[in-house]
Design a protein around this motif. Structure first.
Motif, PDB file in Angstrom:
ATOM      1  N   UNK A 134       0.813  -1.210   0.000  1.00  0.00           N
ATOM      2  CA  UNK A 134       0.000   0.000   0.000  1.00  0.00           C
ATOM      3  C   UNK A 134       0.851   1.267   0.000  1.00  0.00           C
ATOM      4  N   UNK A 135       2.026   1.212   0.636  1.00  0.00           N
ATOM      5  CA  UNK A 135       2.887   2.387   0.723  1.00  0.00           C
ATOM      6  C   UNK A 135       4.264   2.041   0.217  1.00  0.00           C
ATOM      7  N   UNK A 136       4.465   2.115  -1.090  1.00  0.00           N
ATOM      8  CA  UNK A 136       5.718   1.661  -1.686  1.00  0.00           C
ATOM      9  C   UNK A 136       6.892   2.560  -1.313  1.00  0.00           C
ATOM     10  N   UNK A 190      11.977   6.616  11.474  1.00  0.00           N
ATOM     11  CA  UNK A 190      11.593   5.602  10.512  1.00  0.00           C
ATOM     12  C   UNK A 190      10.157   5.200  10.799  1.00  0.00           C
ATOM     13  N   UNK A 191       9.358   5.038   9.739  1.00  0.00           N
ATOM     14  CA  UNK A 191       7.981   4.572   9.891  1.00  0.00           C
ATOM     15  C   UNK A 191       8.024   3.057  10.012  1.00  0.00           C
ATOM     16  N   UNK A 192       8.055   2.559  11.241  1.00  0.00           N
ATOM     17  CA  UNK A 192       8.262   1.134  11.490  1.00  0.00           C
ATOM     18  C   UNK A 192       6.961   0.340  11.497  1.00  0.00           C
ATOM     19  N   UNK A 193       5.834   1.033  11.469  1.00  0.00           N
ATOM     20  CA  UNK A 193       4.539   0.351  11.389  1.00  0.00           C
ATOM     21  C   UNK A 193       3.575   1.287  10.668  1.00  0.00           C
ATOM     22  N   UNK A 194       2.781   0.735   9.740  1.00  0.00           N
ATOM     23  CA  UNK A 194       1.832   1.531   8.986  1.00  0.00           C
ATOM     24  C   UNK A 194       2.271   1.708   7.554  1.00  0.00           C
ATOM     25  N   UNK A 195       1.275   1.882   6.658  1.00  0.00           N
ATOM     26  CA  UNK A 195       1.599   1.906   5.241  1.00  0.00           C
ATOM     27  C   UNK A 195       2.088   3.258   4.750  1.00  0.00           C
ATOM     28  N   UNK A 196       1.453   4.338   5.200  1.00  0.00           N
ATOM     29  CA  UNK A 196       1.806   5.667   4.686  1.00  0.00           C
ATOM     30  C   UNK A 196       1.362   6.719   5.682  1.00  0.00           C
ATOM     31  N   UNK A 226       6.070   3.073   4.605  1.00  0.00           N
ATOM     32  CA  UNK A 226       6.581   2.049   5.512  1.00  0.00           C
ATOM     33  C   UNK A 226       8.072   1.801   5.287  1.00  0.00           C
ATOM     34  N   UNK A 227       8.834   1.788   6.368  1.00  0.00           N
ATOM     35  CA  UNK A 227      10.271   1.477   6.426  1.00  0.00           C
ATOM     36  C   UNK A 227      11.155   2.601   5.915  1.00  0.00           C
ATOM     37  N   UNK A 270      -2.539   9.423   6.190  1.00  0.00           N
ATOM     38  CA  UNK A 270      -3.038  10.097   4.998  1.00  0.00           C
ATOM     39  C   UNK A 270      -4.407   9.526   4.625  1.00  0.00           C
ATOM     40  N   UNK A 271      -5.057  10.173   3.670  1.00  0.00           N
ATOM     41  CA  UNK A 271      -6.349   9.703   3.213  1.00  0.00           C
ATOM     42  C   UNK A 271      -6.257   8.329   2.563  1.00  0.00           C
ATOM     43  N   UNK A 272      -5.092   8.002   2.030  1.00  0.00           N
ATOM     44  CA  UNK A 272      -4.913   6.696   1.373  1.00  0.00           C
ATOM     45  C   UNK A 272      -4.546   5.595   2.347  1.00  0.00           C
ATOM     46  N   UNK A 273      -4.199   5.953   3.566  1.00  0.00           N
ATOM     47  CA  UNK A 273      -3.742   4.967   4.541  1.00  0.00           C
ATOM     48  C   UNK A 273      -4.850   3.969   4.868  1.00  0.00           C
ATOM     49  N   UNK A 274      -4.495   2.703   4.909  1.00  0.00           N
ATOM     50  CA  UNK A 274      -5.431   1.657   5.287  1.00  0.00           C
ATOM     51  C   UNK A 274      -5.032   0.947   6.581  1.00  0.00           C
ATOM     52  N   UNK A 275      -3.864   1.266   7.092  1.00  0.00           N
ATOM     53  CA  UNK A 275      -3.396   0.626   8.320  1.00  0.00           C
ATOM     54  C   UNK A 275      -4.235   1.091   9.514  1.00  0.00           C
ATOM     55  N   UNK A 276      -4.424   0.188  10.471  1.00  0.00           N
ATOM     56  CA  UNK A 276      -5.170   0.537  11.673  1.00  0.00           C
ATOM     57  C   UNK A 276      -4.308   1.291  12.673  1.00  0.00           C
TER      58      UNK A 276
END
Length: 603
Positions: free
Chosen positions: A14-16, A539-545, A562-563, A580-586
């Motif tokens: 989801x978050x390349x 670092x974004x260690x959890x979550x897509x974006x 992510x990462x 973000x609006x595109x984020x799908x992570x909880x």
């Protein structure tokens, strides 16, 4: 073969991860390329009535550069700046004590470029420079205060590109060493050439007229889609550095294979699947990484250390600058052993040892943060309680001399490693990451100062045994860091500092001997931060974006995936990280590092 966990794969898809992040040039600034670039510089020189001085970082392909300048300026005289350099044999003798006989380790030098040049020859060269003359080479800038109205160009280059070229046969500066061991080439750069070159180019930053991307200058036929090397004005360079020090940014990561390398980065980051493995990713090492400056005309690449040199207080903070100078003290990188092997069993030098033996200002305290791990993942850390120290030393020597393999499990603790675990590793502690782990390594910046004790009987990718430094390593092992001490001081040191709404802030436990503080923030919507006058590395260690925003609108929203590792300059002050609006992570988590005692409030 080990694979990333399902939630990790989902976040990555989801978050390349962006392997080519950019930094904006000032509005209206243009990148000029090819012959047009050199003609632009020549026009400036002509209007001033002085020579064009093209100063190059060591590693720039001088023949290819000269050919490009000659093609663009056929009626100009070209002078080789290195005609005024001291004889090669004299320079070799001068730098020999810094290089030592060791394959990897040397002594930090404090040369200035004028040490490598003959002052009388420089003065004589200056008298010959008339209109329509170009001086090319590392050292051309030394003529700037000897002639009237010069126009100065820096052709800069990132150290990672230099290393790649050296592996392919490029030499060090004025050295006939094309076939020399790559580690020895790197050593000469690290201890002598790059230190000297950085001091020199930094002295030119305030007055340089143009900056050129030396990474793009090569003799081989370029790819049809590859642009010519880009040039920007010195004013654009200075403004871009000033702007970058006021907003979040990322450096350009680079990836490298290794004998223990794994498969996680290939799958999660989306790297070349044809490669055997990737072992390292250097995602925040400004001495090695690049910045991509983007504007009208595309992008140009410059070393990210240029930002540290140009804006040290704004980037690092006043207290860090007072303590470290223009040196970025925090390093983030990845160590991928998923489907690979153990890292070497190693130890880093104590502060007193690294200063007295190698001339370094500080040592490599570090930590392992687990981004991902298989069920069998472990971290080797500290010696087992009650071992026979002399027998362990004897067994290390036996293994190094080709005898029985070193029985690591007999002497060294191994602790289970799970996703989001954080292991502190102060200098002097024996350690290594085991197989099937994905480590975010957070450490102090000095590189090359890993004393390998045992490399599991392997050779490097070049077929040569990797360097082991038992004598240095044994002198630095802290034997009292045994099972009980490590378990009490380095394992599971998470402390909850505050819970506010959906935000949980934790101290993740670097030891008091280490100067880096780490904080983890869990959140589902947003978490507020403040640099408080010191540089933050996250670092974004959890979550897509997620995105970094300014509560006052001081900078444009900055999206991270992510990462990805990202840097918040000290000058930023308050900032928020939000989904973000595109984020799908909880839920989301960032790991933040900064220097202890460097905040404005640490009084």
């Amino acid at each position: 073969m080990s694979t990333p966990t399902s939630d990790t794969r989902d976040q990555a898809e989801r978050g390349r991860y962006d392997t080519q992040p950019t930094v904006d040039l000032p509005a209206g600034e243009k990148i000029v390329r090819g012959s047009a670039a050199w003609q632009t510089a020549a026009e400036t020189a002509t209007s001033r009535g002085g020579a064009l001085l093209v100063d190059t970082y060591p590693g720039v392909d001088i023949p290819a550069l000269t050919a490009q300048v000659r093609a663009a300026l056929p009626d100009w005289t070209i002078v080789d700046a290195e005609d005024a350099a001291r004889p090669v044999a004299e320079i070799e003798q001068l730098i020999a004590p810094n290089l030592t006989d060791d394959r990897v380790l040397g002594v930090m030098s404090h040369f200035t470029l004028s040490d490598f040049y003959d002052d009388a020859k420089l003065s004589e060269m200056a008298t010959t420079l008339t209109g329509k003359t170009v001086v090319i080479g590392w050292g051309a800038g030394l003529l700037a205060d000897r002639i009237k109205s010069p126009t100065t160009v820096i052709v800069d280059m990132a150290r990672w590109e230099i290393q790649l070229r050296q592996r392919a046969g490029a030499t060090n500066w004025r050295a006939d060493n094309a076939n020399e061991d790559g580690l020895r080439k790197y050593k000469r750069g690290f201890y002598v050439e790059w230190r000297t070159a950085d001091r020199h180019k930094r002295s030119l930053f305030d007055t340089v007229d143009f900056v050129v991307d030396g990474n793009a200058i090569a003799p081989a036929e370029p790819h049809p889609d590859s642009p010519d090397a880009g040039m920007i004005t010195g004013a654009a360079f200075r403004q871009a550095m000033q702007d970058a020090a006021t907003r979040p940014f990322r450096v350009v990561p680079f990836f490298d294979p290794g004998v223990w390398g794994g498969q996680w980065m290939k799958k999660v980051i989306g790297l070349d699947p044809a490669k055997d493995n990737y072992a390292w990713c250097f995602d925040c090492v400004p001495e090695e990484n690049s910045l991509l400056l983007e504007g009208e005309g595309g992008v140009i690449e410059i070393p990210s250390i240029d930002l540290v040199f140009a804006q040290p207080v704004e980037l690092l903070g006043a207290k860090n600058f007072s303590r470290f100078g223009a040196d970025f003290p925090i390093r983030f990188d990845f160590l991928d052993t998923m489907g690979g092997g153990n890292l070497s069993l190693q130890v880093h030098p104590l502060q007193d040892y690294i200063r007295n033996t190698f001339g370094m200002a500080y040592t490599q305290d570090e930590s392992y943060y687990l981004l991902d791990a298989d069920d069998d993942a472990v971290v080797y850390l500290g010696t087992k309680t009650g071992i026979d120290q002399q027998q362990m030393v004897d067994d290390l020597h036996t293994a190094q001399e080709g005898g029985a393999p070193f029985p690591a499990e007999k002497y060294i603790n191994s602790f289970p490693a799970r996703k989001h675990d954080h292991f502190a590793i102060p200098a002097g502690t024996i350690h290594c990451s085991g197989a099937n782990s994905m480590v975010l390594e957070i450490s102090a910046t000095p590189s090359t100062f890993t004393f390998k004790l045992w490399d599991w009987g392997r050779v490097g990718l070049d077929g040569i045994p990797r360097p082991v430094h038992l004598d240095h390593g044994i002198r630095n092992i802290q034997w009292d860091r045994d099972t009980e001490w490590v378990d009490e001081n380095l394992i599971d040191q998470v402390e909850t500092l505050r819970t506010e709404g959906d935000v949980i802030e934790e101290r993740t436990g670097l030891h008091e001997l280490e100067f880096i503080e780490t904080r983890r923030h869990w959140f589902s919507q947003a978490a507020d931060h403040d640099t408080d006058g010191t540089v933050n590395v996250l670092n974004l260690v959890e979550g897509d974006e997620a995105r970094v925003v300014s509560p006052t609108g001081a900078f444009a929203p900055f999206v991270v995936h992510y990462a990805e590792t990202f840097i918040i300059p000290a000058s930023v002050g308050p900032y928020r990280i939000e989904r973000t609006e595109r984020s799908q992570s909880e839920r989301f988590a960032t790991l933040k590092a900064y220097v202890r005692g460097s905040r404005t409030s640490d009084n």
